[in-house]
Design an enzyme around this catalytic site. Structure first.
Site, PDB file in Angstrom:
ATOM      1  N   GLN A 124       0.812  -1.206   0.000  1.00  0.00           N
ATOM      2  CA  GLN A 124       0.000   0.000   0.000  1.00  0.00           C
ATOM      3  C   GLN A 124       0.847   1.259   0.000  1.00  0.00           C
ATOM      4  O   GLN A 124       2.057   1.232   0.273  1.00  0.00           O
ATOM      5  CB  GLN A 124      -0.922   0.000   1.213  1.00  0.00           C
ATOM      6  N   HIS A 126       0.213   5.772   0.992  1.00  0.00           N
ATOM      7  CA  HIS A 126      -0.666   6.782   1.577  1.00  0.00           C
ATOM      8  C   HIS A 126      -0.439   8.115   0.878  1.00  0.00           C
ATOM      9  O   HIS A 126       0.686   8.437   0.492  1.00  0.00           O
ATOM     10  CB  HIS A 126      -0.395   6.924   3.076  1.00  0.00           C
ATOM     11  N   GLU A 161       3.409   7.294   8.970  1.00  0.00           N
ATOM     12  CA  GLU A 161       3.409   6.347  10.088  1.00  0.00           C
ATOM     13  C   GLU A 161       4.824   5.909  10.439  1.00  0.00           C
ATOM     14  O   GLU A 161       5.758   6.027   9.638  1.00  0.00           O
ATOM     15  CB  GLU A 161       2.536   5.135   9.766  1.00  0.00           C
ATOM     16  N   HIS A 283       4.784   0.170   0.625  1.00  0.00           N
ATOM     17  CA  HIS A 283       5.306  -0.594   1.749  1.00  0.00           C
ATOM     18  C   HIS A 283       4.329  -1.698   2.131  1.00  0.00           C
ATOM     19  O   HIS A 283       3.158  -1.676   1.748  1.00  0.00           O
ATOM     20  CB  HIS A 283       5.562   0.300   2.963  1.00  0.00           C
ATOM     21  N   ARG A 302      -4.137   0.646  -2.280  1.00  0.00           N
ATOM     22  CA  ARG A 302      -3.504  -0.666  -2.277  1.00  0.00           C
ATOM     23  C   ARG A 302      -2.913  -1.013  -3.638  1.00  0.00           C
ATOM     24  O   ARG A 302      -3.464  -0.662  -4.672  1.00  0.00           O
ATOM     25  CB  ARG A 302      -4.508  -1.730  -1.826  1.00  0.00           C
TER      26      ARG A 302
END
Length: 415
Positions: A124, A126, A161, A283, A302
């Protein structure tokens, strides 16, 4: 200071043993993937200010976490409990601090998790903040239902993240150099992969990575499934550097994400090491237990290794097609005993305290909100005892002292 009761999410990729072992409870046989600590509406932590001053001997965690996937872990489930999100909504400045509210708005800007991967998560990326806002507004204008399987943008926020390993932790992060990816594909000696290897060697870096990922994700499904099957068999025979991809293919037979994964760097973190994942970086987490912190968002695009929707055109718009060397972070020690994982993000700041027997108490008072999570030992916060998996929410500015022995992860913000 409020002791938290937290929800364990039962995603299929979760480990059946890692979180129960940390909490000191018996496994249920079901996957326990993530324990959420925060105010995310999907599973907000709960607290009871009327009873939060009691000392936690581990019995509460034993009672609640033992219920299994989807159950609570922490303070128990007394009738006076309320969601952390509701407590913050009632008085954002008192809970978060005026500076944090001005900077991030009237909500907790991060989500802290215990993450236990027993099998690979989806590959995926972001979006960055501008992309998230534009995508969210576009889907709102189009009337795409918030819970539609094909919806990409659940909110208007980005989702950087950080994952910090508690056990050896395997993942994929960022693109390899095209030449290295070409060598890896060619080493499988699968005829249908040769055109991809040739493309990786023939074009400039960005064009090569873009063209090959596009070709893999848009190939005829039956033909790609056959290629993946042949590649997986070869990876299983070769072992070594190919072993992670054989494992991925075992969990996702025929998935084009298996080939896409070979374009990425394989990373193994040792306990205490961390990995920061910024916008546009492809990642996937493969295996292990860690503490994860992220900006409070659900935006995920995704690339594969999932039965869920893959929006190839939107994905290709978000992915950053550039070679990246994984930046493994190690905590930077300070004179106060705090070990900080430095990132370029203000919505969260993760640090660690490792308290040896006889160590002086540590002052953790800060102007922003905090969540303190115990992962080992028996530390105490303002007299409250914490067992592994136990956590507290600390409102902004509250005097906070950490003592005892063990390991505490501290999640807060930069204001």
């Amino acid at each position: 200071m409020d002791r938290l009761s937290n929800t364990v999410r039962p995603y299929a990729w979760g480990s059946t043993t890692a979180i129960p072992e940390l909490l000191g409870v018996a496994p249920t046989g079901e996957p326990q993937a993530e324990m959420w600590l925060g105010a995310h509406p999907g599973a907000p932590s709960r607290l009871d200010r009327g009873t939060s001053t009691s000392v936690d001997t581990g019995a509460n965690a034993d009672k609640d976490a033992g219920k299994g996937a989807g159950a609570s872990a922490g303070a128990g489930s007394g009738s006076g409990e309320q969601p952390l999100s509701a407590v913050i909504d009632a008085d954002p400045e008192a809970e978060l601090g005026a500076a944090a509210v001005r900077k991030f708005g009237p909500r907790l800007p991060f989500l802290l998790k215990l993450l236990a991967a027993g099998s690979p998560l989806s590959l995926q990326v972001h979006p960055d903040l501008a992309q998230a806002r534009e995508g969210y507004e576009r889907e709102e204008r189009q009337g795409v239902p918030a819970d539609a399987p094909h919806r990409n943008y659940k909110d208007a926020n980005h989702k950087p993240e950080l994952i910090c390993a508690l056990t050896p932790f395997d993942g994929l992060c960022g693109f390899r150099a095209p030449e290295q990816a070409a060598d890896l594909l060619a080493g499988l000696a699968v005829d249908s992969l040769e055109p991809y290897a040739d493309l990786l060697r023939a074009h400039p870096e960005e064009a090569a990575l873009r063209e090959v990922l596009t070709a893999v994700l848009t190939a005829d499904p039956a033909e790609m499934a056959a290629t993946v099957t042949e590649a997986a068999a070869a990876a299983g025979r070769l072992g070594g550097a190919y072993e992670p991809y054989a494992t991925i293919a075992h969990h996702y037979p025929g998935d084009p994400g298996v080939i896409a994964a070979m374009l990425l760097n394989h990373v193994r973190l040792q306990p205490g090491e961390a990995l920061f994942l910024g916008a546009g970086v492809p990642h996937a987490y493969l295996n292990g237990l860690g503490v994860e912190i992220m900006a409070n968002s659900d935006n995920v695009l995704r690339c594969g290794l999932t039965p869920k929707h893959v929006d190839v055109p939107e994905l290709l718009r978000i992915v950053r097609f550039e070679t990246t060397e994984p930046n493994i972070l190690r905590p930077e020690a300070s004179g106060t005993g705090e070990e900080v994982y430095e990132t370029p993000i203000d919505e969260f700041r993760l640090s660690r305290y490792v308290l040896a027997p006889g160590a002086d108490p540590r002052d953790l008072t800060t102007a922003g909100p905090q969540i303190l999570l115990c992962t080992a030992g028996a530390p105490r916060t303002n007299g409250l005892g914490l067992a592994p998996g136990g956590a507290v929410f600390v409102p902004a500015g509250e005097t906070t002292e950490l003592s005892g022995t063990g390991t505490i992860f501290r999640a807060t913000v930069v204001v």
